[in-house]
Design an enzyme around this catalytic site. Structure first.
Site, PDB file in Angstrom:
ATOM      1  N   HIS A  58      -1.758  -4.641  -3.200  1.00  0.00           N
ATOM      2  CA  HIS A  58      -2.400  -4.417  -4.494  1.00  0.00           C
ATOM      3  C   HIS A  58      -3.579  -3.456  -4.363  1.00  0.00           C
ATOM      4  O   HIS A  58      -4.070  -3.214  -3.258  1.00  0.00           O
ATOM      5  CB  HIS A  58      -2.815  -5.750  -5.110  1.00  0.00           C
ATOM      6  CG  HIS A  58      -1.648  -6.625  -5.434  1.00  0.00           C
ATOM      7  ND1 HIS A  58      -1.241  -7.637  -4.593  1.00  0.00           N
ATOM      8  CD2 HIS A  58      -0.791  -6.609  -6.479  1.00  0.00           C
ATOM      9  CE1 HIS A  58      -0.170  -8.220  -5.127  1.00  0.00           C
ATOM     10  NE2 HIS A  58       0.125  -7.616  -6.265  1.00  0.00           N
ATOM     11  N   ASP A  75      -5.205  -5.918  -0.348  1.00  0.00           N
ATOM     12  CA  ASP A  75      -4.541  -6.940   0.464  1.00  0.00           C
ATOM     13  C   ASP A  75      -3.302  -6.393   1.164  1.00  0.00           C
ATOM     14  O   ASP A  75      -2.393  -7.141   1.496  1.00  0.00           O
ATOM     15  CB  ASP A  75      -4.153  -8.139  -0.415  1.00  0.00           C
ATOM     16  CG  ASP A  75      -3.218  -7.741  -1.557  1.00  0.00           C
ATOM     17  OD1 ASP A  75      -2.863  -6.545  -1.656  1.00  0.00           O
ATOM     18  OD2 ASP A  75      -2.838  -8.623  -2.338  1.00  0.00           O
ATOM     19  N   SER A 135       3.246  -6.819 -10.720  1.00  0.00           N
ATOM     20  CA  SER A 135       1.858  -7.291 -10.686  1.00  0.00           C
ATOM     21  C   SER A 135       0.847  -6.154 -10.668  1.00  0.00           C
ATOM     22  O   SER A 135      -0.285  -6.313 -11.141  1.00  0.00           O
ATOM     23  CB  SER A 135       1.630  -8.200  -9.475  1.00  0.00           C
ATOM     24  OG  SER A 135       1.921  -7.515  -8.269  1.00  0.00           O
TER      25      SER A 135
END
Length: 237
Positions: free
Chosen positions: A190, A187, A11
């Site tokens: 990320h 977070d 991600s």
């Protein structure tokens, strides 16, 4: 055709084309010289990445030739703890190393001239992970720890050394910054725009060390200052 740089990872790669993302910055940096191609897959670990690599990188690339470079950015999901809420993402560290070796070997066998650049997983802010859970967390414990991420980062660096590949150690680099938990991470995992900027700058620096830079790459088609205003079309013949 312009040469290509592929970004392969989880991600943190998939979201790298967001505003201020390291992939978007790389594409902007190399505009008119290189096509930056995104191959990021949220939630993936090296086990899954190795499983799909033949589909991700078919024998003939988009441009028909070997890419200039491929970044390989896995480990954040492999490093999930096996007894916490994201245990299904966990890959034991010995398998993580072997999977990375296999990914690098696959890429080098397919494209012997392509540079493979490894990127370590980032540091983890455990309090940030508890504030931003991705799933139900009945234990109330972070699914990742900075200690575990550091072990996988070291394993990535070891694989790069074994393969003779360059590496960006963002786990170590980001922790050199005061208050890195807030400045670099959105977070607990990320990247913020500042965190993305660090990855971008480190990737550009490693590519330059390997001979891939704006100074060494030809520009695609004539630039405006190279076009004769009295006879513009002759510049395209």
């Amino acid at each position: 055709m312009r040469p290509e740089i592929y970004l392969f990872g989880d991600s943190i790669t998939e979201t790298s084309f967001c505003e201020g993302g390291w992939g978007a910055s790389l594409a902007h940096h190399f505009s008119r010289t290189v096509d930056v191609v995104l191959r990021g897959y949220s939630g993936y670990n090296t086990r899954w990445g190795l499983k799909v690599i033949e589909k991700v990188f078919p024998e003939v690339s988009r441009g028909g030739g070997a890419p200039l470079a491929v970044t390989v950015f896995f480990g954040a999901n492999d490093a999930c703890l096996p007894d916490r809420c994201s245990a299904f993402l966990h890959v034991p560290i010995h398998e993580y190393k072997q999977n990375l070796l296999s990914i690098v070997s696959f890429l080098k066998k397919r494209w012997p001239t392509t540079l493979v650049l490894l990127i370590t997983p980032p540091p983890i802010d455990e309090e940030g992970r508890l504030r931003n859970p991705y799933s139900e967390n009945p234990l109330g414990l972070p699914e990742r720890t900075n200690e575990a991420s550091g072990a996988y980062a070291k394993a990535c660096v070891d694989v790069a050394r074994e393969c003779g590949s360059p590496v960006v150690d963002i786990w170590k680099k980001m922790q050199n910054i005061s208050d890195w938990q807030r400045i670099c991470l959105s977070d607990g995992l990320h990247l913020t725009q500042s965190g993305n900027k660090i990855v971008f700058e480190e990737v550009v620096a490693r590519l330059r060390e390997e001979g891939i830079s704006l100074e060494t790459l030809p520009v695609d088609l004539p630039q405006i200052d190279e076009i004769d205003p009295n006879d513009p079309l002759k510049s395209f013949s």
